[in-house]
Design a protein around this motif. Structure first.
Motif, PDB file in Angstrom:
ATOM      1  N   ARG A 190      -0.944   2.833   0.398  1.00  0.00           N
ATOM      2  CA  ARG A 190      -1.506   1.837  -0.513  1.00  0.00           C
ATOM      3  C   ARG A 190      -2.618   2.436  -1.366  1.00  0.00           C
ATOM      4  NH1 ARG A 190      -1.665  -3.446   0.520  1.00  0.00           N
ATOM      5  NH2 ARG A 190      -2.594  -3.469  -1.565  1.00  0.00           N
ATOM      6  N   SER A 191      -3.395   3.363  -0.757  1.00  0.00           N
ATOM      7  CA  SER A 191      -4.543   3.932  -1.468  1.00  0.00           C
ATOM      8  C   SER A 191      -4.112   4.863  -2.603  1.00  0.00           C
ATOM      9  CB  SER A 191      -5.440   4.697  -0.489  1.00  0.00           C
ATOM     10  OG  SER A 191      -4.763   5.838   0.008  1.00  0.00           O
ATOM     11  N   VAL A 192      -2.866   5.405  -2.506  1.00  0.00           N
ATOM     12  CA  VAL A 192      -2.381   6.289  -3.567  1.00  0.00           C
ATOM     13  C   VAL A 192      -1.507   5.550  -4.563  1.00  0.00           C
ATOM     14  CG1 VAL A 192      -2.543   8.359  -2.138  1.00  0.00           C
ATOM     15  CG2 VAL A 192      -0.407   7.028  -2.152  1.00  0.00           C
ATOM     16  N   GLY A 193      -1.515   4.205  -4.486  1.00  0.00           N
ATOM     17  CA  GLY A 193      -0.852   3.425  -5.510  1.00  0.00           C
ATOM     18  C   GLY A 193       0.385   2.673  -5.089  1.00  0.00           C
ATOM     19  N   ALA A 194       0.774   2.765  -3.833  1.00  0.00           N
ATOM     20  CA  ALA A 194       1.961   2.037  -3.387  1.00  0.00           C
ATOM     21  C   ALA A 194       1.649   0.556  -3.264  1.00  0.00           C
ATOM     22  CB  ALA A 194       2.435   2.578  -2.042  1.00  0.00           C
ATOM     23  N   SER A 195       2.526  -0.279  -3.785  1.00  0.00           N
ATOM     24  CA  SER A 195       2.329  -1.724  -3.716  1.00  0.00           C
ATOM     25  C   SER A 195       2.878  -2.263  -2.403  1.00  0.00           C
ATOM     26  CB  SER A 195       3.042  -2.415  -4.887  1.00  0.00           C
ATOM     27  OG  SER A 195       4.456  -2.247  -4.761  1.00  0.00           O
ATOM     28  N   HIS A 196       2.622  -3.565  -2.181  1.00  0.00           N
ATOM     29  CA  HIS A 196       3.194  -4.214  -0.997  1.00  0.00           C
ATOM     30  C   HIS A 196       4.717  -4.113  -1.017  1.00  0.00           C
ATOM     31  CE1 HIS A 196      -0.459  -5.794   0.677  1.00  0.00           C
ATOM     32  NE2 HIS A 196      -0.805  -6.390  -0.476  1.00  0.00           N
ATOM     33  N   TRP A 197       5.300  -4.230  -2.184  1.00  0.00           N
ATOM     34  CA  TRP A 197       6.764  -4.197  -2.281  1.00  0.00           C
ATOM     35  C   TRP A 197       7.306  -2.805  -1.949  1.00  0.00           C
ATOM     36  CZ3 TRP A 197       8.542  -8.786  -2.113  1.00  0.00           C
ATOM     37  CH2 TRP A 197       7.849  -9.841  -2.700  1.00  0.00           C
ATOM     38  N   HIS A 198       6.538  -1.758  -2.296  1.00  0.00           N
ATOM     39  CA  HIS A 198       6.950  -0.407  -1.937  1.00  0.00           C
ATOM     40  C   HIS A 198       6.948  -0.231  -0.413  1.00  0.00           C
ATOM     41  CE1 HIS A 198       5.934   0.845  -6.204  1.00  0.00           C
ATOM     42  NE2 HIS A 198       7.143   1.363  -6.001  1.00  0.00           N
ATOM     43  N   ILE A 199       5.924  -0.769   0.219  1.00  0.00           N
ATOM     44  CA  ILE A 199       5.831  -0.658   1.677  1.00  0.00           C
ATOM     45  C   ILE A 199       6.985  -1.399   2.343  1.00  0.00           C
ATOM     46  CG2 ILE A 199       4.406  -1.122   3.698  1.00  0.00           C
ATOM     47  CD1 ILE A 199       3.334   1.042   1.773  1.00  0.00           C
ATOM     48  N   MET A 200       7.257  -2.604   1.859  1.00  0.00           N
ATOM     49  CA  MET A 200       8.377  -3.378   2.408  1.00  0.00           C
ATOM     50  C   MET A 200       9.693  -2.641   2.194  1.00  0.00           C
ATOM     51  SD  MET A 200       7.456  -7.319   1.408  1.00  0.00           S
ATOM     52  CE  MET A 200       8.938  -7.898   2.232  1.00  0.00           C
ATOM     53  N   GLY A 223      15.243  -5.256   9.224  1.00  0.00           N
ATOM     54  CA  GLY A 223      14.179  -4.528   8.536  1.00  0.00           C
ATOM     55  C   GLY A 223      13.184  -5.434   7.838  1.00  0.00           C
ATOM     56  N   LEU A 224      13.594  -6.653   7.515  1.00  0.00           N
ATOM     57  CA  LEU A 224      12.687  -7.590   6.852  1.00  0.00           C
ATOM     58  C   LEU A 224      11.531  -8.013   7.762  1.00  0.00           C
ATOM     59  CD1 LEU A 224      15.116  -9.987   4.923  1.00  0.00           C
ATOM     60  CD2 LEU A 224      13.475  -8.376   3.937  1.00  0.00           C
ATOM     61  N   VAL A 225      11.776  -8.015   9.074  1.00  0.00           N
ATOM     62  CA  VAL A 225      10.748  -8.507  10.001  1.00  0.00           C
ATOM     63  C   VAL A 225       9.526  -7.577  10.021  1.00  0.00           C
ATOM     64  CG1 VAL A 225      10.245  -9.138  12.395  1.00  0.00           C
ATOM     65  CG2 VAL A 225      12.483  -9.675  11.390  1.00  0.00           C
ATOM     66  N   PRO A 226       9.692  -6.280  10.301  1.00  0.00           N
ATOM     67  CA  PRO A 226       8.503  -5.403  10.249  1.00  0.00           C
ATOM     68  C   PRO A 226       7.941  -5.296   8.829  1.00  0.00           C
ATOM     69  CG  PRO A 226      10.493  -4.096  10.547  1.00  0.00           C
ATOM     70  CD  PRO A 226      10.885  -5.519  10.734  1.00  0.00           C
ATOM     71  N   ALA A 227       8.831  -5.417   7.818  1.00  0.00           N
ATOM     72  CA  ALA A 227       8.361  -5.355   6.434  1.00  0.00           C
ATOM     73  C   ALA A 227       7.431  -6.525   6.126  1.00  0.00           C
ATOM     74  CB  ALA A 227       9.553  -5.350   5.479  1.00  0.00           C
ATOM     75  N   TYR A 228       7.751  -7.677   6.677  1.00  0.00           N
ATOM     76  CA  TYR A 228       6.913  -8.865   6.457  1.00  0.00           C
ATOM     77  C   TYR A 228       5.537  -8.681   7.083  1.00  0.00           C
ATOM     78  CZ  TYR A 228       5.113 -13.572   7.151  1.00  0.00           C
ATOM     79  OH  TYR A 228       4.300 -14.682   7.177  1.00  0.00           O
ATOM     80  N   PHE A 229       5.510  -8.142   8.325  1.00  0.00           N
ATOM     81  CA  PHE A 229       4.221  -7.925   8.983  1.00  0.00           C
ATOM     82  C   PHE A 229       3.406  -6.852   8.266  1.00  0.00           C
ATOM     83  CE2 PHE A 229       6.455  -9.940  12.535  1.00  0.00           C
ATOM     84  CZ  PHE A 229       5.501 -10.851  12.938  1.00  0.00           C
TER      85      PHE A 229
END
Length: 416
Positions: free
Chosen positions: A321-331, A396-402
């Motif tokens: 996140r600190s290098v520019g990744a958004s929440h959607w990238h993480i998910m 995969g949506l479950v850990p992505a949501y958390f």
């Protein structure tokens, strides 16, 4: 940001967990598709046991019972059919051919069937395939015998060997026709049907071995010579019927079922096979349900591993996140990892499944008479694979949501 490349590097850093997850997915794929292939090919082999026969006729009982003892050589008839009735029906208008069947004896656990020579040219299985000989020829003499491929392979028999037939159908018998041995005249090619597990002799041979037999309840007087002309049977167990036209099938069935001389039953093989398979559908569905539970267990395990490791990956997520990744990238990263693990597991599972089939194919065919061809996944199997991939996406949506709920501050904070 290339999510697939990033997901690959992330999984590589956690290779032990990833390998275990892939193995569990591969095993579930092997079981799920393996059961499906066995089910489909068993059903196909089952339906191809008999072909080209319009009617099966036996003593009045049940359609499945008649099918079992006349085609599968399982069980026994409630009664026999008199030879006179058989000849009368065989001479009816519209009857093209008939094959008489006489059962009741065995050889070392394999059923012995008395029949006519027409059996080898008329009987069909599969897609109207006829019987062929791997060696020798059909019986000519009264004491000649033709054996199926499984009988020959199991008992290591060859042309010219003598065999002793036992009274009854058990694997062990104390009542043997030792005074009248038979000689193997022919060995049939493998068919994948009960023919492979049957010893065939002439009807005259069945009668001849009971002439002056000490174990018989009712002896027949010996003739000067045991020939087919003086060994006409008094009764048979059942017979197969081929008709000139399918149009007369129901008419002939009704005629036989209403036969006045004795109570008989005529059945359509295809309908009886369908009824018999329906009885076994419970076991078929049970195997499929077990396979689905294995898949669910594998996906649940993958979800548990993902959630367990999510807390340890909070700092990793925070750095991204600190290098520019958004929440959607993480998910997207977490979902991609899950789907990627599933895809690798499916590919490895398919490789292992087809390798196992290739290795076990001759053994399964030899021991169980079931041939499982190596073919590409069919529509149903591709549908199962697609559902598995879709399920992995949902998992995969479950850990992505958390992960989505974790903030940058929470990830970077020092946790005691």
């Amino acid at each position: 940001m290339n999510l697939r490349l990033l997901a690959g590097k992330s999984l590589k850093s956690r290779r032990s967990t990833a390998i275990l997850t892939i193995v569990s997915i591969a095993v579930s794929v092997i079981l799920l598709l393996g059961v499906e292939k066995v089910r489909v090919n068993a059903k196909s082999s089952f339906a191809n046991t008999i072909s080209g026969t319009d009617l099966i006729v036996g003593a009045r009982s049940g359609s499945i019972q008649l099918l079992l003892y006349s085609v599968f050589r399982i069980g026994s008839a409630t009664n026999n059919i008199t030879w006179k009735s058989y000849q009368d029906i065989a001479q009816q208008k519209g009857v093209k051919w008939t094959i008489p069947i006489s059962l009741g004896d065995s050889h070392r656990g394999f059923r012995v069937m008395g029949t006519s020579r027409d059996y080898f040219s008329v009987y069909q299985y599969g897609e109207k395939r006829t019987l062929k000989f791997s060696s020798g020829a059909q019986f000519e003499g009264v004491f000649d015998a033709v054996i199926g491929s499984e009988v020959a392979n199991t008992l290591n028999y060859s042309i010219g060997d003598q065999v002793i037939i036992s009274h009854g159908t058990g694997s062990a018998s104390f009542a043997q026709h030792k005074d009248k041995p038979f000689v193997i005249s022919g060995i049939l090619e493998h068919t994948g049907t009960p023919v492979d597990r049957t010893m065939h002799v002439s009807l005259a041979g069945i009668e001849a071995m009971h002439v002056n037999w000490q174990g018989a309840m009712k002896k027949r007087k010996a003739k000067k010579a045991l020939t087919e002309s003086n060994l006409q049977p008094e009764s048979i167990t059942a017979f197969l019927v081929g008709l000139d036209s399918k149009i007369v099938s129901f008419k002939m069935q009704r005629y036989i079922n209403d036969y006045a001389a004795e109570p008989l039953l005529a059945i359509f093989p295809g309908i009886a096979l369908h009824e018999l398979w329906s009885l076994m559908s419970v076991a078929e569905q049970a195997l499929l349900i077990i396979s689905l539970f294995v898949v669910v267990a594998a996906l649940t395990g993958m979800l548990a591993v993902s959630l367990a490791g999510l807390n340890e990956r909070r700092r990793e997520v925070a750095i991204l996140r600190s290098v520019g990744a958004s929440h959607w990238h993480i998910m997207g990263l977490l979902i991609t990892e899950t789907v990627l693990l599933t895809m690798i597991g499916i590919i490895i599972g398919l490789i292992m499944l087809y390798s196992s089939i290739w290795v076990a194919q001759p053994l399964i065919e030899k021991n169980y008479g079931l041939f499982i061809p190596i073919t590409a996944p069919n529509v149903r199997e591709l549908g199962m694979i697609s559902v598995l991939l879709a399920a992995s996406f949902l998992v995969g949506l479950v850990p992505a949501y958390f992960a989505y709920k974790n903030s940058l501050a929470d990830g970077m904070s020092v946790r005691s």
